[in-house]
Design a protein around this motif. Structure first.
Motif, PDB file in Angstrom:
ATOM      1  N   PRO A  40       0.791  -1.232   0.000  1.00 57.76           N
ATOM      2  CA  PRO A  40       0.000   0.000   0.000  1.00 57.76           C
ATOM      3  C   PRO A  40       0.822   1.281   0.000  1.00 57.76           C
ATOM      4  O   PRO A  40       0.432   2.257  -0.647  1.00 57.76           O
ATOM      5  CB  PRO A  40      -0.844  -0.127   1.287  1.00 57.76           C
ATOM      6  N   LEU A  41       1.952   1.315   0.707  1.00 53.98           N
ATOM      7  CA  LEU A  41       2.722   2.546   0.796  1.00 53.98           C
ATOM      8  C   LEU A  41       3.272   2.955  -0.567  1.00 53.98           C
ATOM      9  O   LEU A  41       3.121   4.106  -1.004  1.00 53.98           O
ATOM     10  CB  LEU A  41       3.860   2.377   1.813  1.00 53.98           C
ATOM     11  N   GLY A  71      12.857  10.318   5.782  1.00 53.93           N
ATOM     12  CA  GLY A  71      12.596  10.611   7.175  1.00 53.93           C
ATOM     13  C   GLY A  71      13.476  11.711   7.724  1.00 53.93           C
ATOM     14  O   GLY A  71      14.148  12.440   6.991  1.00 53.93           O
ATOM     15  N   ARG A  72      13.473  11.799   9.046  1.00 53.04           N
ATOM     16  CA  ARG A  72      14.280  12.751   9.807  1.00 53.04           C
ATOM     17  C   ARG A  72      15.239  11.950  10.673  1.00 53.04           C
ATOM     18  O   ARG A  72      14.825  10.983  11.328  1.00 53.04           O
ATOM     19  CB  ARG A  72      13.375  13.626  10.683  1.00 53.04           C
ATOM     20  N   THR A 120       1.716  16.517   9.447  1.00 55.26           N
ATOM     21  CA  THR A 120       1.550  15.078   9.223  1.00 55.26           C
ATOM     22  C   THR A 120       1.527  14.827   7.721  1.00 55.26           C
ATOM     23  O   THR A 120       0.674  15.376   7.017  1.00 55.26           O
ATOM     24  CB  THR A 120       0.252  14.565   9.855  1.00 55.26           C
ATOM     25  N   PRO A 121       2.448  14.032   7.173  1.00 51.08           N
ATOM     26  CA  PRO A 121       2.476  13.798   5.724  1.00 51.08           C
ATOM     27  C   PRO A 121       1.229  13.071   5.237  1.00 51.08           C
ATOM     28  O   PRO A 121       0.469  12.495   6.022  1.00 51.08           O
ATOM     29  CB  PRO A 121       3.728  12.934   5.527  1.00 51.08           C
ATOM     30  N   ILE A 131       5.056   7.473   6.442  1.00 47.75           N
ATOM     31  CA  ILE A 131       6.326   7.009   5.876  1.00 47.75           C
ATOM     32  C   ILE A 131       7.261   6.481   6.956  1.00 47.75           C
ATOM     33  O   ILE A 131       8.442   6.230   6.682  1.00 47.75           O
ATOM     34  CB  ILE A 131       7.016   8.126   5.043  1.00 47.75           C
ATOM     35  N   SER A 132       6.747   6.249   8.161  1.00 46.37           N
ATOM     36  CA  SER A 132       7.616   5.721   9.224  1.00 46.37           C
ATOM     37  C   SER A 132       8.272   4.392   8.853  1.00 46.37           C
ATOM     38  O   SER A 132       9.412   4.131   9.279  1.00 46.37           O
ATOM     39  CB  SER A 132       6.845   5.599  10.539  1.00 46.37           C
ATOM     40  N   PRO A 133       7.615   3.496   8.053  1.00 47.00           N
ATOM     41  CA  PRO A 133       8.322   2.268   7.670  1.00 47.00           C
ATOM     42  C   PRO A 133       9.560   2.513   6.814  1.00 47.00           C
ATOM     43  O   PRO A 133      10.387   1.607   6.667  1.00 47.00           O
ATOM     44  CB  PRO A 133       7.265   1.484   6.877  1.00 47.00           C
ATOM     45  N   LEU A 134       9.698   3.720   6.248  1.00 43.32           N
ATOM     46  CA  LEU A 134      10.824   4.007   5.368  1.00 43.32           C
ATOM     47  C   LEU A 134      11.988   4.681   6.094  1.00 43.32           C
ATOM     48  O   LEU A 134      12.957   5.089   5.467  1.00 43.32           O
ATOM     49  CB  LEU A 134      10.358   4.897   4.196  1.00 43.32           C
TER      50      LEU A 134
END
Length: 391
Positions: free
Chosen positions: A67-68, A328-329, A365-366, A370-373
């Motif tokens: 899905p992402l 990410g950051r 909030t995007p 995208i936290s899995p990336l």
């Protein structure tokens, strides 16, 4: 490109320094400037779009297996369709569809599952028979196929025109593009980057964004951040002009071999991801890799195997261990953002990623999670299932 100029000295300070002037850096600069962020400098070691974004034609699609990536592809497709209005440029978009050729039952089952996920996210992909695939692409020999997957809203566009469109708009909004300028180091204080050193001077800054593609690992190393990106050469070739002209065909891929082909001006473009290609920064174009393409073509599109070619292109994919992006950051340096490691998907995901990095910078909030990336996934054992569609 009007935004491309060599700097004798770089500006002494900036709010945001973006490292990398390819499609990702240009998209990030455009989206930040559009949101009202002032004082942005893009530092590029060569000319704009001279790295992976120099590929003459790039596929754009939403056919992925998770899905992402589907969401990133779909959002970017909408932006590509709207590109003549925002930012305002012709990008040579050809909505010819993407056609995956499948040669065994396991592939067909996997793609059926993926198509179900895609359909649930409003992607109009579908499974089709080998003979339906041949009607879409007359070069195909259906005998050795069990099925195919097709989405009519995918296609291809011109990366150079996308970079120029984003960069011209960003330049008009006040973004500085420091080309032919290499990053040589960075200063840090506590948990922040304070300055970027280049061979044309030092830029003090509030935020750094690494969008350096295949060179991102080296940029991360400058400040002790692990960005596990490996450079891998990818090559393509152009046929001589065809008479009669080639029919308008989808972006067609033999999934087993990764061999692909599609229209290109007055002929066809051939490509293939050589599984034996060693890691490295070599971008020499060599004709020998065409033997791999021709061997695959003889089985599934035999007319292509004997077509004469006229040169080609070689560039670098920025490959991560699980073939998914790093976005990410940094956990170590709070003002160091990154968008890299797209493993062949950077061009097609660039519009959506530009939005995401803008939102990360603005603490919004995007549009997608995208936290899995995050780059730390390789330290924590949270790798994503490898995304196999790497063309």
């Amino acid at each position: 490109m009007s935004t491309s100029s060599t700097f004798r000295t770089v500006p002494p300070a900036a709010d945001v320094v973006i490292i990398g002037g390819g499609v990702m850096g240009a998209s990030i600069a455009f989206h930040l400037a559009e949101a009202g962020v002032d004082d942005i400098v893009v530092v590029e070691r060569g000319d704009l779009g001279s790295g992976s974004s120099g590929k003459p034609i790039g596929g754009v699609r939403a056919q992925f297996s998770d899905p992402l990536n589907i969401e990133l592809g779909s959002r970017s497709l909408r932006a590509f369709r709207d590109f003549p209005h925002r930012p305002g440029a012709d990008i040579g978009l050809e909505t010819v569809g993407y056609l995956f050729l499948l040669t065994d039952a396991r592939q067909a089952t996997d793609f059926e599952i993926a198509v179900g996920i895609q359909n649930s996210l409003d992607v109009p992909s579908r499974m089709i028979t080998p003979h339906e695939a041949r009607r879409l692409c007359p070069y195909i020999s259906p005998e050795h196929l069990v099925a195919a997957a097709y989405s009519p809203t995918d296609g291809h566009a011109r990366p150079g025109l996308v970079v120029r469109g984003y960069a011209d708009s960003a330049s008009r909004a006040g973004v500085t593009f420091a080309t032919n300028t290499a990053v040589t180091g960075m200063d840090t204080s506590g948990d922040r980057v304070t300055a970027v050193h280049t061979d044309h001077g030092v830029i003090s800054c509030s935020t750094v964004v690494c969008a350096a593609g295949a060179w991102s690992g080296q940029i991360g190393d400058m400040v002790g951040i692990d960005l596990p990106v490996r450079p891998v050469r990818r090559q393509l070739a152009f046929t001589e002009p065809l008479t009669p002209p080639a029919p308008r065909i989808p972006f067609t891929i033999d999934f087993s071999s990764s061999a692909y082909f599609h229209n290109s001006d007055d002929g066809l473009l051939f490509g293939l991801a050589d599984p034996g290609q060693p890691v490295g920064f070599d971008t020499t174009w060599t004709a020998e890799w065409l033997d791999l393409f021709r061997a695959a073509a003889r089985r599934h599109a035999p007319a292509l195997a004997d077509m004469r070619t006229d040169g080609g292109w070689a560039g670098l994919y920025e490959v991560t261990p699980d073939h998914n992006a790093l976005i990410g950051r940094s956990g170590e340096l709070d003002n160091f953002l990154y968008a890299t490691g797209f493993s062949g998907h950077g061009f097609l995901q660039a519009p959506a990623v530009g939005e995401i990095v803008r939102d990360l910078y603005l603490d919004r909030t995007p549009c997608v999670d995208i936290s899995p990336l995050h780059a730390d996934r390789f330290r924590t054992g949270a790798e994503i299932r490898p995304e196999a569609h790497v063309v």
